[in-house]
Design an enzyme around this catalytic site. Structure first.
Site, PDB file in Angstrom:
ATOM      1  N   LEU B 227       0.823  -1.206   0.000  1.00  0.00           N
ATOM      2  CA  LEU B 227       0.000   0.000   0.000  1.00  0.00           C
ATOM      3  C   LEU B 227       0.866   1.270   0.000  1.00  0.00           C
ATOM      4  CD1 LEU B 227      -2.966   0.876   0.101  1.00  0.00           C
ATOM      5  CD2 LEU B 227      -2.723   1.052   2.590  1.00  0.00           C
ATOM      6  N   ASP B 228       0.544   2.200  -0.886  1.00  0.00           N
ATOM      7  CA  ASP B 228       1.215   3.510  -0.955  1.00  0.00           C
ATOM      8  C   ASP B 228       2.711   3.408  -1.251  1.00  0.00           C
ATOM      9  OD1 ASP B 228      -1.244   4.633  -0.364  1.00  0.00           O
ATOM     10  OD2 ASP B 228      -0.846   4.731   1.779  1.00  0.00           O
TER      11      ASP B 228
END
Lengths: 285, 285, 285, 285
Positions: B227-228
């Site tokens: 994520l990210d």
């Protein structure tokens, strides 16, 4: 590496086959393309190409020219080749405000700008101390109506003697004559302390203050006979507020001027700027 | 004009002769190079090339592939050819905040983005009204722990059925599974409402407020299982002050998110983005 | 809370005791200062003060005026008090390009701009659909040489009838007459699609392209009889390159115009802008 | 003018009447308010006030304190008064990279920064030459594990002896101990060469390069025992591209670092920065 690096700048009318021809000529002698940028101006059908190439040790600049001769003829190209390993010589001209000059000298010292300052020329004595510290020849050439042409003749001689590729007006507050501007067109960069075409002429920060703008800026451009009308290379703006005086604008502007000029000079020396009539093509990274 | 336009994207190990070979192949059939960008990553020796070419009417995409086959073999190239005249299909996913989606739809309407929205997918009903107004199919697919895999299967089917080239997470507040992220790697762009890698995860503007930063930003990136952490395509920041609340950050951020995402999507659809491991090469104009 | 909020704007010649007198008057009735900004123009000795105050429920606007009467007399102040809880009415004027108008409508919808659009006025029919969707009265008032004064009379009536505080020219491509500009001076904001004072008049992006600038911008300003010469409220610039056409400038400019105008309108409606002859004082957060 | 100028910084819990009381006290002795900024933190109910005042010649700092004593008691204020005509002393610490230091020295020379450099301290000899040229005392205090506490004791002594108000870490590459950071909290400003909180610790530009960000930045912050976690005073970012190496990031970063640090130092010395727990209130013009 036992290699040579050259930059090629090519300008011609656009037509099919230019890149193929040039790239094939380079490849035929084992030259590798390190960086390549091109631009086709749809309006004028002009084509601009910059290639940075790494060539085997035994391939000279003359040989590259020879290799490219057929292409030059076929496409009616303007071709300019620079040896990237040369250290280009520049002349810095300055009056009293020294921030833009100092920034250039610092960027040369740390290697971001690859250049040798052949001379500092000024119509004031102020910069002599810095020039002496840095071991750079200094010329104090004060200018007035009577001696302007004479002093510019000395400048022209200096450019030729030192084989300088660029004259940088780093807050040099004298207007050059039309003759000199024309003679060295594309070889003199000025930093104007406004976001051109706003606030041409004198005291642009004070003009900006009076107009109440919310951003101020600076512009690096080639010098032309038409004052402040030359092709723009680089610009930048920064926010100001109603609470700032014209003097605050001047202070804020110093930083902008210094870095805009340094970038303009770097682009020029690395062969990243090409003239497209009164505009520029700037091949940044 | 009775011409076709294609973009070619090429990636391979760097070696002499690539450009010459490709350009010669194109020139041999009268294809003109409209725009060309290249990048050599010195660290990894990877070479990236994007060419936009205009070809005579009777030269098909298959023929271009045929012409380039020898080059592909010789240099072990990855080659991707897109027909510039196609209208690429995209799927927009959104939750409740609609500013980024609306900006995309507007940019498509005025022609700055050349795309067709095949569907809008949301875990809320809010966007249905806009979708109906614009005549875009709308899918309300609410997500919870139990049905996430099922809903993602529907999304995967939708991508394939519609032949969509890109899924845009325009403030879609659900995390995609590792499986889906991997399956469509390089085909899903998310807008994260912070200047990554700062403030990953939830409520980044509130994190930014707590940390007391003086600039906030947004990041358009490809979605990866981490994520990210995906490759960044585009970022921008804007100044904030101590007098602004976290909610003011959110409001300021809306504009940044909208335009950063729109640029990221445009770069992707025009074939200007190439993956370089966990980074991107972005050939802007 | 059972409190009222007011903004006070005060302008007068600078002299000692202004803040003490005003603040004491406010404190005497339990008014708390939420936000306060001031500016002393050294050049003109003008003093500008903006105070946002929170007052007990039973303190009316009339009472605040009464409290401040002695100060107004003593310092010869211009005083303007606005009830922060009012919803200011605005009229949006637009021609064909609707991006700036749409951005305003969106910012109102999400609450960043606190205003009610009393009417949309246009010399074209294009905006009617949006007005209808949003439930905003729409007036199609085409303008030519013969009817301009008549149409402006209708506008003046509309401003008065609707008690609008501001007219926003959101890419309204008709020049207002000197009479109307003078009558509503400080009440009409225009977005000019260049970084003023560069590129006044028509087709500024094309002018910018021809000049070869490296940044383009937009300017929100009050309308005056002198076209494009009014006091500047807000400006912003963005980078462009030689590879962009005048049409690309137009597309890039849309975003800049939309947000510069929205900020200018917000500052005005929140009473953050004060006129200082041909310049503005803008008290941002 | 036969006037004195002082800056007052006030922090306390917010409550009605603060400004009235302070302004009235000042007015009672003929002090004029030149500049005033205030901020009410709704979250914590803290109130921050900065006033620059011009007082009659015969009003001393002690008298201002006396005048304000009742207010201090009533509102439980923290009050700090600085004589604006003093020349604040600072200590600059630097290691090998001298760009940030040189920029500070230049800004002092041209008067944008009003300060006297009491000493330059370094763990290397490199800066001695500049210090000598400028006539600034230079201390070469190399640091290793064994002597760090001893060297910091010398620094603490130097701060006290020279009555320095600020220590500026202008690319000083040694971590200060918790003890020293705590002892002089709010008196030491560091420039970190990244956009914090991204890329804490060593080699931030290389971290940024590896992550593939599209903007790099710099952060001026107060030093705290938690490395790179101190209250942020000023930040700025600049665009980078895939074609730039980590070394190019370093070069671009130099300019950003130099100006971000100079602004942070200026804000501090002019009393424009107030600590709000781990954040700052910065009253810029």
């Amino acid at each position: 590496m036992s290699e040579h690096s050259y930059t090629l700048r090519i300008a011609c009318d656009d037509q099919p086959g230019i890149v193929a021809t040039v790239a094939s000529a380079l490849a035929s002698r084992g030259a590798n393309i390190i960086e390549s940028n091109q631009f086709w101006d749809r309006q004028t059908n002009q084509f601009f190409l910059r290639i940075a190439t790494s060539t085997p040790e035994n391939v000279s600049k003359a040989e590259i020219e020879l290799m490219l001769n057929p292409a030059v003829d076929r496409f009616n190209m303007k071709l300019k080749i620079d040896d990237l390993s040369r250290r280009p010589k520049i002349i810095i001209m300055v009056s009293k405000f020294d921030h833009a000059m100092l920034h250039l000298l610092y960027q040369i010292k740390v290697g971001w700008l690859d250049a040798e300052v052949a001379a500092i020329v000024s119509n004031h004595e102020d910069a002599r101390k810095i020039a002496d510290q840095e071991g750079i020849p200094f010329h104090y050439w004060p200018v007035n109506k009577e001696n302007k042409i004479e002093q510019e003749a000395k400048l022209a001689d200096l450019i030729k003697e030192t084989k300088s590729e660029l004259v940088v007006l780093a807050r040099y507050m004298q207007v050059l004559t039309n003759d000199l501007s024309s003679q060295f067109y594309g070889m003199i960069i000025n930093i104007h302390h406004s976001f051109l075409p706003s606030f041409k002429g004198a005291k642009p920060y004070h003009q900006a203050y009076e107009r109440g703008v919310k951003l101020i800026g600076a512009t690096a451009h080639y010098v032309t006979p038409d004052l402040d009308e030359g092709p723009i290379i680089e610009q930048e703006t920064e926010r100001v507020s109603h609470a700032m005086s014209a003097e605050d604008f001047v202070a804020t502007g110093r930083d902008i001027e210094a870095r805009v000029l340094a970038r303009g000079v770097k682009y020029h020396l690395e062969g990243r700027v090409m003239l497209n009539k009164n505009r520029t093509v700037v091949f940044t990274q």
